[in-house]
Design an enzyme around this catalytic site. Sequence first.
Site, PDB file in Angstrom:
ATOM      1  N   ARG A  25     -11.509   6.165  -7.594  1.00 50.57           N
ATOM      2  CA  ARG A  25     -10.211   6.378  -6.931  1.00 50.57           C
ATOM      3  C   ARG A  25      -9.217   7.121  -7.834  1.00 50.57           C
ATOM      4  NH1 ARG A  25      -7.094   4.011  -2.423  1.00 50.57           N
ATOM      5  NH2 ARG A  25      -5.017   3.399  -3.100  1.00 50.57           N
ATOM      6  N   ILE A  51      -1.909   8.100  -0.192  1.00 48.25           N
ATOM      7  CA  ILE A  51      -3.298   7.618  -0.148  1.00 48.25           C
ATOM      8  C   ILE A  51      -3.186   6.164   0.279  1.00 48.25           C
ATOM      9  CG2 ILE A  51      -3.200   7.101  -2.649  1.00 48.25           C
ATOM     10  CD1 ILE A  51      -6.171   7.427  -2.853  1.00 48.25           C
ATOM     11  N   SER A  52      -4.000   5.740   1.243  1.00 47.25           N
ATOM     12  CA  SER A  52      -3.904   4.377   1.759  1.00 47.25           C
ATOM     13  C   SER A  52      -4.290   3.356   0.703  1.00 47.25           C
ATOM     14  CB  SER A  52      -4.809   4.199   2.979  1.00 47.25           C
ATOM     15  OG  SER A  52      -4.457   5.098   3.990  1.00 47.25           O
ATOM     16  N   GLN A  53      -3.771   2.148   0.890  1.00 42.52           N
ATOM     17  CA  GLN A  53      -4.130   0.992   0.054  1.00 42.52           C
ATOM     18  C   GLN A  53      -5.662   0.810   0.103  1.00 42.52           C
ATOM     19  OE1 GLN A  53      -3.123  -2.341   2.378  1.00 42.52           O
ATOM     20  NE2 GLN A  53      -2.948  -3.781   0.681  1.00 42.52           N
TER      21      GLN A  53
END
Length: 202
Positions: A25, A51-53
Amino acid sequence: MVAEQLVPRDIDDSRVLEAMSIVPRHLFVDAALASHAYQDSSLPIGEGQTISQPYMVARMSQLLELKGDERVLEIGTGCGYQTAVLSRLCRRVYSIERIESLHERARQNLRKAKHANVMLKCGDGMLGWEEYAPFDAIIVTAGGFASDIWLEQLKDGGFLLFPQGEEGNHRLIRRRKQGEQVMDEFFDACSFVPLLEGVNHR
Ligand code: SAH
């Protein structure tokens, strides 16, 4: 991240857990934010987008129930992180981003992370990707209201997963197309950046 944020919640698909533990990530966020890449939150990726969790990426990936042989359309490439996770769960991912600079960054990120079974396009995801339709599944990572075109480009029996609702106040919907029938299941309340029409040449 996997042990603390995903397993204790409801992520139990071993393929999803494996993909989440393999995809780096930190390669998908700015170098200045790399030390925060694995924390339990969304992060800015530029151009006002996020950016999503990690949990939400895992949750959406799990809800698609991928077995490995599918062709998946993603609307909202962003930095390409969800794309990378999906690419480990299915045969090929087709991902569309409307902001040109993010589309280019995702291309670089995915190259660094060595993901080959991904096709990217800069365009308006509201129109789907006719050339490669129909898809086994469609996932939308920006919030708003579904385009009818998505259902047209979805295979019979496939899932369309999207955050539905007004700005900042969404609910995850999994829509299944079965012949002439359409069935909705409702999942998490969530908050995504808005789904917008047209292309942005920034
Ligand atoms: N999955 C991404 C999330 C990015 S945020 C990630 O892991 O980084 C959602 C993205 O959807 C934003 O980059 C936004 O520009 C994009 N988006 C919004 N509306 C869109 C549309 N109509 N077509 C394509 N992309 C869109």
